[in-house]
Motif scaffolding. Structure first.
Motif, PDB file in Angstrom:
ATOM      1  N   GLU A 182     -21.523  10.740  42.921  1.00 51.98           N
ATOM      2  CA  GLU A 182     -22.592  10.066  43.933  1.00 51.98           C
ATOM      3  C   GLU A 182     -22.387   8.504  43.971  1.00 51.98           C
ATOM      4  OE1 GLU A 182     -26.830  11.600  44.858  1.00 51.98           O
ATOM      5  OE2 GLU A 182     -26.989  10.972  43.003  1.00 51.98           O
ATOM      6  N   GLN A 183     -22.533   8.048  45.105  1.00 52.54           N
ATOM      7  CA  GLN A 183     -22.498   6.462  45.246  1.00 52.54           C
ATOM      8  C   GLN A 183     -23.928   6.095  46.240  1.00 52.54           C
ATOM      9  OE1 GLN A 183     -18.836   5.226  46.950  1.00 52.54           O
ATOM     10  NE2 GLN A 183     -19.692   3.153  47.366  1.00 52.54           N
ATOM     11  N   ILE A 184     -24.425   4.990  45.494  1.00 52.84           N
ATOM     12  CA  ILE A 184     -25.626   4.508  46.112  1.00 52.84           C
ATOM     13  C   ILE A 184     -25.094   3.356  47.357  1.00 52.84           C
ATOM     14  CG2 ILE A 184     -27.832   2.906  46.012  1.00 52.84           C
ATOM     15  CD1 ILE A 184     -28.388   4.372  43.601  1.00 52.84           C
ATOM     16  N   TYR A 185     -25.425   3.628  48.270  1.00 47.51           N
ATOM     17  CA  TYR A 185     -25.328   2.633  49.496  1.00 47.51           C
ATOM     18  C   TYR A 185     -26.261   1.597  49.944  1.00 47.51           C
ATOM     19  CZ  TYR A 185     -20.951   5.176  50.650  1.00 47.51           C
ATOM     20  OH  TYR A 185     -19.643   5.633  50.389  1.00 47.51           O
ATOM     21  N   ASP A 186     -27.229   1.919  49.898  1.00 49.07           N
ATOM     22  CA  ASP A 186     -28.602   0.936  50.431  1.00 49.07           C
ATOM     23  C   ASP A 186     -29.695   1.073  49.305  1.00 49.07           C
ATOM     24  OD1 ASP A 186     -29.647  -1.161  51.945  1.00 49.07           O
ATOM     25  OD2 ASP A 186     -29.643   0.213  53.714  1.00 49.07           O
ATOM     26  N   VAL A 187     -30.693   0.132  49.417  1.00 48.38           N
ATOM     27  CA  VAL A 187     -31.902   0.249  48.400  1.00 48.38           C
ATOM     28  C   VAL A 187     -32.989  -0.641  49.173  1.00 48.38           C
ATOM     29  CG1 VAL A 187     -33.035  -0.481  46.287  1.00 48.38           C
ATOM     30  CG2 VAL A 187     -30.588   0.365  46.236  1.00 48.38           C
ATOM     31  N   VAL A 188     -33.972  -0.095  49.396  1.00 49.31           N
ATOM     32  CA  VAL A 188     -35.060  -0.936  50.309  1.00 49.31           C
ATOM     33  C   VAL A 188     -36.409  -0.984  49.032  1.00 49.31           C
ATOM     34  CG1 VAL A 188     -34.613  -0.994  52.466  1.00 49.31           C
ATOM     35  CG2 VAL A 188     -35.886   0.784  51.394  1.00 49.31           C
ATOM     36  N   ILE A 189     -37.150  -1.972  49.144  1.00 51.15           N
ATOM     37  CA  ILE A 189     -38.458  -1.898  48.337  1.00 51.15           C
ATOM     38  C   ILE A 189     -39.562  -1.635  49.200  1.00 51.15           C
ATOM     39  CG2 ILE A 189     -40.008  -3.046  46.671  1.00 51.15           C
ATOM     40  CD1 ILE A 189     -37.372  -4.514  45.385  1.00 51.15           C
ATOM     41  N   ALA A 219     -27.974   7.500  48.777  1.00 49.05           N
ATOM     42  CA  ALA A 219     -26.922   7.682  48.070  1.00 49.05           C
ATOM     43  C   ALA A 219     -26.091   9.000  48.822  1.00 49.05           C
ATOM     44  CB  ALA A 219     -27.301   8.254  46.508  1.00 49.05           C
ATOM     45  N   ALA A 220     -24.958   8.943  48.937  1.00 44.55           N
ATOM     46  CA  ALA A 220     -23.937   9.902  49.393  1.00 44.55           C
ATOM     47  C   ALA A 220     -23.039  10.554  48.326  1.00 44.55           C
ATOM     48  CB  ALA A 220     -23.321   9.321  50.389  1.00 44.55           C
ATOM     49  N   SER A 221     -22.882  11.730  48.263  1.00 43.05           N
ATOM     50  CA  SER A 221     -22.026  12.423  47.392  1.00 43.05           C
ATOM     51  C   SER A 221     -21.432  13.704  48.074  1.00 43.05           C
ATOM     52  CB  SER A 221     -22.748  12.988  46.086  1.00 43.05           C
ATOM     53  OG  SER A 221     -23.820  14.230  46.631  1.00 43.05           O
ATOM     54  N   ASN A 222     -20.564  14.193  47.342  1.00 45.34           N
ATOM     55  CA  ASN A 222     -19.785  15.492  47.708  1.00 45.34           C
ATOM     56  C   ASN A 222     -19.474  16.587  46.754  1.00 45.34           C
ATOM     57  OD1 ASN A 222     -18.360  17.194  49.388  1.00 45.34           O
ATOM     58  ND2 ASN A 222     -16.370  16.062  49.402  1.00 45.34           N
ATOM     59  N   ASN A 223     -20.769  16.858  46.410  1.00 44.82           N
ATOM     60  CA  ASN A 223     -20.769  17.947  45.035  1.00 44.82           C
ATOM     61  C   ASN A 223     -20.186  19.327  45.788  1.00 44.82           C
ATOM     62  OD1 ASN A 223     -21.896  15.873  43.570  1.00 44.82           O
ATOM     63  ND2 ASN A 223     -23.865  16.558  44.091  1.00 44.82           N
ATOM     64  N   ALA A 224     -19.452  19.776  45.017  1.00 43.77           N
ATOM     65  CA  ALA A 224     -18.747  21.027  45.277  1.00 43.77           C
ATOM     66  C   ALA A 224     -18.598  21.346  46.672  1.00 43.77           C
ATOM     67  CB  ALA A 224     -19.878  22.217  44.881  1.00 43.77           C
ATOM     68  N   GLY A 225     -17.896  20.248  47.351  1.00 38.52           N
ATOM     69  CA  GLY A 225     -17.525  20.333  48.594  1.00 38.52           C
ATOM     70  C   GLY A 225     -18.613  20.392  49.785  1.00 38.52           C
ATOM     71  N   SER A 226     -19.787  19.969  49.272  1.00 36.15           N
ATOM     72  CA  SER A 226     -20.975  20.087  50.513  1.00 36.15           C
ATOM     73  C   SER A 226     -21.163  18.571  50.405  1.00 36.15           C
ATOM     74  CB  SER A 226     -21.984  21.031  49.652  1.00 36.15           C
ATOM     75  OG  SER A 226     -23.089  21.023  50.648  1.00 36.15           O
ATOM     76  N   PRO A 227     -20.859  18.086  51.376  1.00 33.55           N
ATOM     77  CA  PRO A 227     -21.418  16.421  51.553  1.00 33.55           C
ATOM     78  C   PRO A 227     -22.760  16.271  51.940  1.00 33.55           C
ATOM     79  CG  PRO A 227     -19.903  17.054  53.340  1.00 33.55           C
ATOM     80  CD  PRO A 227     -19.936  18.200  52.419  1.00 33.55           C
ATOM     81  N   GLU A 241     -26.657  13.507  51.870  1.00 32.55           N
ATOM     82  CA  GLU A 241     -27.092  12.261  51.376  1.00 32.55           C
ATOM     83  C   GLU A 241     -28.196  12.549  50.644  1.00 32.55           C
ATOM     84  OE1 GLU A 241     -29.839   9.948  54.125  1.00 32.55           O
ATOM     85  OE2 GLU A 241     -27.962   8.841  54.348  1.00 32.55           O
ATOM     86  N   THR A 242     -28.784  11.735  49.689  1.00 30.38           N
ATOM     87  CA  THR A 242     -29.930  11.776  49.122  1.00 30.38           C
ATOM     88  C   THR A 242     -30.803  10.608  49.183  1.00 30.38           C
ATOM     89  OG1 THR A 242     -28.908  13.309  47.495  1.00 30.38           O
ATOM     90  CG2 THR A 242     -30.967  12.610  46.800  1.00 30.38           C
ATOM     91  N   ILE A 243     -31.954  10.722  49.371  1.00 23.71           N
ATOM     92  CA  ILE A 243     -32.827   9.575  49.264  1.00 23.71           C
ATOM     93  C   ILE A 243     -33.632   9.928  47.875  1.00 23.71           C
ATOM     94  CG2 ILE A 243     -34.704   8.193  50.590  1.00 23.71           C
ATOM     95  CD1 ILE A 243     -31.992   8.252  51.921  1.00 23.71           C
ATOM     96  N   TYR A 244     -33.654   8.649  47.131  1.00 16.35           N
ATOM     97  CA  TYR A 244     -34.527   8.890  46.048  1.00 16.35           C
ATOM     98  C   TYR A 244     -35.636   7.926  46.131  1.00 16.35           C
ATOM     99  CZ  TYR A 244     -30.429  11.083  43.795  1.00 16.35           C
ATOM    100  OH  TYR A 244     -29.415  12.176  43.651  1.00 16.35           O
ATOM    101  N   ARG A 245     -36.743   8.393  45.590  1.00 12.83           N
ATOM    102  CA  ARG A 245     -38.104   7.366  45.584  1.00 12.83           C
ATOM    103  C   ARG A 245     -38.427   7.133  44.199  1.00 12.83           C
ATOM    104  NH1 ARG A 245     -42.735   7.165  49.415  1.00 12.83           N
ATOM    105  NH2 ARG A 245     -43.622   8.828  48.075  1.00 12.83           N
ATOM    106  N   VAL A 303     -24.356   4.621  54.067  1.00 16.62           N
ATOM    107  CA  VAL A 303     -25.490   5.144  54.392  1.00 16.62           C
ATOM    108  C   VAL A 303     -26.543   3.988  54.575  1.00 16.62           C
ATOM    109  CG1 VAL A 303     -27.532   6.539  53.714  1.00 16.62           C
ATOM    110  CG2 VAL A 303     -25.088   7.152  53.300  1.00 16.62           C
ATOM    111  N   SER A 304     -27.291   3.830  55.489  1.00 15.04           N
ATOM    112  CA  SER A 304     -28.119   2.570  55.819  1.00 15.04           C
ATOM    113  C   SER A 304     -29.389   2.914  55.959  1.00 15.04           C
ATOM    114  CB  SER A 304     -27.575   1.750  56.843  1.00 15.04           C
ATOM    115  OG  SER A 304     -28.554   0.700  57.131  1.00 15.04           O
ATOM    116  N   LEU A 305     -30.566   2.495  55.353  1.00 19.31           N
ATOM    117  CA  LEU A 305     -31.942   2.692  55.697  1.00 19.31           C
ATOM    118  C   LEU A 305     -32.912   1.733  55.893  1.00 19.31           C
ATOM    119  CD1 LEU A 305     -33.632   2.237  52.541  1.00 19.31           C
ATOM    120  CD2 LEU A 305     -32.264   4.668  52.244  1.00 19.31           C
TER     121      LEU A 305
END
Length: 181
Positions: A2-9, A19-27, A29-33, A62-64
């Protein structure tokens, strides 16, 4: 992986990370808080994260960005297409269905999507999405959307504009707004 592309406070101090990832061939994006203490904020969905599927992982970014009402807009490329998805997420992590009826809009940059730039929200709540596309030569593609997710037809032609340039190495990286929006 997984790779983080953008962070906001957020104004209250919580942190959103895209973050974006390609786990098990399933691309996807995850937004974490995260809370101000660094722990996952479980009031954001149930585990502190929300997923957006069917995106192109790792290569295009990815941008937010935050809206003044606490909602978050997210820009992602869509897998195997030349399209860009803009999603709006509520403060609880769910898609905002008042934004284009399902919380997501899709627009075509122009041709071969090459690079995503940042997404921005102006003072009136309109969303500005930008990318670099390639079709013989490079173009910077910019679209502006209304507060309910429709193309803003008062912006250029039909809500979108293409800027052609001759430099093969020149890409759109960011979007800035002046005080007038």
């Amino acid at each position: 992986e997984e790779q983080i592309y953008d962070v906001v406070i957020q104004p209250e101090g919580t942190i959103l990370a895209a973050a974006a990832s390609n786990n098990a061939g399933s691309p996807h994006e995850t937004i974490y808080r995260y809370k101000t203490n660094g722990l996952f904020d479980t009031s954001f969905k149930t585990d502190g994260s929300t997923y957006i599927t069917n995106i192109t992982p790792h290569s295009l970014g990815v941008s937010l960005n935050l809206q003044t009402d606490g909602k978050t807009v997210v820009q992602t490329p869509i897998t195997n297409t030349n399209q860009i998805r803009v999603s709006r997420i509520l403060s609880d992590g769910n898609l905002d269905t008042s934004y284009s009826s399902d919380g997501e809009i899709t627009w075509i940059g122009h041709a071969n999507l090459f690079n995503l730039a940042q997404i921005r929200v102006d003072l009136t709540g309109k969303t500005i999405s930008a990318a670099t596309t390639v079709f013989g030569s490079n173009f910077w593609s910019v679209a502006r959307f209304t507060t309910d997710g429709g193309l803003d037809t008062s912006f250029m032609t039909g809500g979108r504009v293409l800027f052609q340039h001759n430099s093969i190495t020149s890409t759109a990286q960011s979007v800035a707004l002046d005080l007038l929006g």
